[in-house]
Design an enzyme around this catalytic site. Structure first.
Site, mmCIF file in Angstrom:
data_model
loop_
_atom_site.group_PDB
_atom_site.id
_atom_site.type_symbol
_atom_site.label_atom_id
_atom_site.label_comp_id
_atom_site.label_asym_id
_atom_site.label_seq_id
_atom_site.Cartn_x
_atom_site.Cartn_y
_atom_site.Cartn_z
ATOM 1 N N THR A 200 0.836 -1.199 0.000
ATOM 2 C CA THR A 200 0.000 0.000 0.000
ATOM 3 C C THR A 200 0.872 1.251 0.000
ATOM 4 O O THR A 200 1.932 1.292 0.618
ATOM 5 C CB THR A 200 -0.909 0.024 1.235
ATOM 6 O OG1 THR A 200 -0.096 -0.070 2.411
ATOM 7 C CG2 THR A 200 -1.866 -1.147 1.221
ATOM 8 N N HIS A 421 14.439 0.544 30.987
ATOM 9 C CA HIS A 421 13.916 -0.334 29.933
ATOM 10 C C HIS A 421 14.405 0.126 28.558
ATOM 11 O O HIS A 421 14.913 -0.689 27.765
ATOM 12 C CB HIS A 421 12.382 -0.330 29.978
ATOM 13 C CG HIS A 421 11.742 -1.165 28.912
ATOM 14 N ND1 HIS A 421 11.276 -2.441 29.147
ATOM 15 C CD2 HIS A 421 11.492 -0.916 27.595
ATOM 16 C CE1 HIS A 421 10.770 -2.938 28.025
ATOM 17 N NE2 HIS A 421 10.890 -2.024 27.067
ATOM 18 N N GLU A 422 14.265 1.408 28.268
ATOM 19 C CA GLU A 422 14.670 1.902 26.948
ATOM 20 C C GLU A 422 16.180 1.825 26.765
ATOM 21 O O GLU A 422 16.659 1.500 25.664
ATOM 22 C CB GLU A 422 14.176 3.339 26.746
ATOM 23 C CG GLU A 422 12.670 3.500 26.755
ATOM 24 C CD GLU A 422 11.969 2.655 25.703
ATOM 25 O OE1 GLU A 422 12.592 2.326 24.674
ATOM 26 O OE2 GLU A 422 10.793 2.309 25.914
ATOM 27 N N ASP A 498 7.376 -6.122 23.221
ATOM 28 C CA ASP A 498 8.684 -6.695 22.875
ATOM 29 C C ASP A 498 8.615 -8.216 22.837
ATOM 30 O O ASP A 498 9.186 -8.856 21.937
ATOM 31 C CB ASP A 498 9.739 -6.250 23.894
ATOM 32 C CG ASP A 498 9.915 -4.742 23.923
ATOM 33 O OD1 ASP A 498 9.670 -4.115 22.881
ATOM 34 O OD2 ASP A 498 10.285 -4.202 24.985
#
Length: 617
Positions: A200, A421-422, A498
């Site tokens: 698309t 976390h990041e 994740d």
């Protein structure tokens, strides 16, 4: 010019027909129930006491029979003696004077019924008109194709960039339409149909309009879903009508967008032994393609991003003779597309076309057009005089990560959790040799449910990935969860996405790519979804696999994920001091770009190649 029947002739004809039927019915009803007699006979009926409810008008006198008289209920006579009313009491009959209506009131009374019917008919037709796309009830079998005459499409090949191979294929169609005799001198015939396939947003519809604009011929555009309606046979009638219109305007181009809505393989989605309206419409399309005369000068173009579900009879030679892939552009294609769209906005001197093309890997033509527009909007919000490179960077972040939530601030505990976390993702990506560049790390909430993000963009176009590269990607995906477990002793719900992506990738490696040494080079997955749709899908295990094999596959997937998790934990443990220092900086600044992140992680201990993966017994 042919005037549509239901637009100019239908309503007047219908009105006259209804009025005529009403007058005819009234006349027949009067002849059956009313007896017209001379005045002398009427007076004789009065003397005999056969009449009641006499009504005396200015010119006519009427009454009802006391009992049916030869099937007649009413008698009417022309009033001869004005003094007749004075003798009614002599006959013992009640009477009343009435004022006779004029011709206008009689006409209105006659037309009341037809007008009510006509109003109801018009109301229902307008309802159907709105639901059926403008054809109305009387024209429900007509095609809804939009017609662009000659060069009114407003699109030329110069307006379509980044798909040079597809344009070269379609240039032959243009040449055939311009001069069929010159290109058929060696016996070649013009293709009956050309199928444009691709993801698309790659410009399939734009290419079709450009073909019509270059050839200078009428362009009939319609969507595949517009053929199917609630009434049986309407779709087939619209197919016939569309091809008849195109033949009458030849040379011409018919363009069917979203062909998969019409051309899905017969038997898919229908009851066993069923024959639904869509299949009947598809059969009519196949018949029309078989009846195509190449010398007529009509070409059928169609576009789809689901070619794998199309009916095989539709794709055979002689129907769609040519299939053209319109894929996502490479770096040079993105540069050309950006040049076309950027010419419409005011750019600052620091605008770097090559740099924007390099960081937009995977963007389709529509994505790049949206990027230029989004960058212009960013510059407009800050009341700038021109669009800068920084505006494009912000626009890319808005497209990839979502809109920044300025009022969705996190508490200190959650901010610390999101920061680790990041950075778990970022540090593992920096430590691994074959991962994408980390351009930015942020703990500012973006989009829907994203409390932070790590922005990675590939530096080049890639079409193949090795096993070690996939394992590195698995490690980066599980790096956020590994950081949570290392620092806080337990994971949080923030790693749900994740885990889903990592599990899907691991199953792909085992089921589709044969990358498990124990199972060997065997494909255990069913046929994958269309690679052109661009939607990630969890691979499904083939029914041919035995239960024992399914257990081994599950064990192989768990082994891959377990190895990636352990590897991410080791990387973060080896760089724990750097992880804490970078997390403190991220919490203070909330966003770290690539330059700041590289400065904070100087001296990061890189990870080596992945070790052999052992399955859990």
């Amino acid at each position: 010019m042919k005037i549509p029947f239901d637009r100019w002739l239908g309503w007047p004809t219908l009105l006259l027909l209804l009025l005529g039927l009403w007058l005819l019915g009234s006349s027949l009803r009067d002849q059956r129930t009313v007896e017209a007699v001379p005045y002398s006979v009427f007076e004789q009926y009065l003397r005999d006491g056969q009449l009641t409810d006499v009504q005396v008008g200015d010119q006519v006198i009427s009454a009802r029979f006391t009992s049916p008289h030869d099937g007649k209920a009413t008698v009417v006579a022309e009033l001869v003696e004005p003094a007749m009313a004075e003798r009614m009491s002599h006959y013992g009959v009640s009477y009343r004077r009435v004022r006779e209506s004029n011709w206008l009131s009689q006409l209105l009374s006659w037309m009341a019924g037809p007008l009510l019917l006509l109003g109801f008919w018009y109301f229902m037709s307008r309802r159907i008109d709105g639901q059926q796309g403008g054809a109305g009830f009387l024209g429900i079998g007509r095609s809804h194709a939009k017609v662009y005459m000659e060069k009114s499409t407003g699109v030329r090949f110069d307006d379509v960039a980044g798909v040079d191979e597809a344009k070269a294929e379609l240039q032959e169609i243009v040449d055939f339409l311009r001069d069929p005799k010159a290109h058929g001198r060696l016996g070649a015939r013009m293709p009956k149909g050309v199928l444009l396939m691709g993801p698309t947003g790659t410009g399939k519809t734009l290419l079709a309009r450009a073909v019509a604009g270059e050839a200078g011929v009428p362009f009939f555009s319609i969507s595949g879903s517009e053929f199917i309606e609630m009434f049986v046979g309407v779709g087939a009638a619209r197919v016939r009508d569309l091809f008849e219109q195109a033949r009458a305007a030849a040379p011409a181009i018919i363009f069917i967008d979203e062909l998969d809505a019409l051309g899905k393989a017969r038997g898919m989605g229908a009851l066993v032994g069923g024959h639904d309206e869509r299949e009947q419409t598809l059969n009519q399309l196949l018949v029309e393609l078989d009846g195509f005369d190449p010398s007529v000068g009509v070409v059928l173009l169609a576009a789809t991003n689901r070619p794998e579900i199309l009916d095989p009879a539709l794709l055979r030679a002689g129907r769609f003779d040519r299939q053209v892939l319109v894929d996502r552009p490479d770096r040079s294609g993105r540069r050309a597309i950006l040049r076309v769209h950027a010419a419409k906005v005011r750019l600052a001197p620091d605008w770097d076309l090559d740099q924007v093309a390099a960081i937009t890997v995977g963007f389709a033509g529509a994505d790049l057009a949206n990027l230029v527009n989004e960058a212009a909007l960013v510059a407009t919000r800050r009341r700038a005089d021109a669009v800068t490179l920084a505006d494009f960077t912000i626009a890319i972040e808005r497209i990839v990560a979502g809109i920044e939530k300025k009022h969705g601030l996190l508490g200190e505990d959650e901010k610390r959790l999101v920061a680790y976390h990041e950075l778990g993702h970022a540090l593992t990506a920096l430590a691994l040799p074959s991962t994408d560049r980390v351009q930015k790390v942020s703990i500012v909430p973006h989009g829907i449910g994203a409390l932070g993000y790590t922005l990675q963009r590939p530096s080049e176009d890639r079409h193949l990935q090795r096993r070690t590269e996939l394992i590195d990607r698995l490690t980066v995906l599980l790096g956020g969860r590994a950081a949570e477990e290392l620092v806080f002793g337990e994971p949080s719900t923030g790693a749900a996405d994740d885990l889903a992506r990592a599990t899907g990738m691991a199953r792909d490696m085992v089921l589709r790519f044969g990358m498990d040494e124990g199972l060997g080079p065997v494909a255990y997955a069913d046929a994958p979804a269309s690679p052109l749709v661009g939607l990630p899908a969890m691979p499904t295990l083939s029914e041919r696999a035995s239960p024992a094999t399914a257990e081994r596959i599950d064990a192989a997937v768990q082994a891959l994920l377990g190895h990636a998790r352990q590897r991410a934990t080791e990387i973060l443990r080896d760089n724990r001091e750097m992880l804490d220092r970078t997390a403190a900086a991220l919490m203070a600044q909330e966003t770290l770009d690539e330059e700041a992140l590289l400065a904070l992680t100087a001296g990061l201990r890189a990870a080596g190649r992945p070790a052999a993966i052992r399955q859990v017994a």
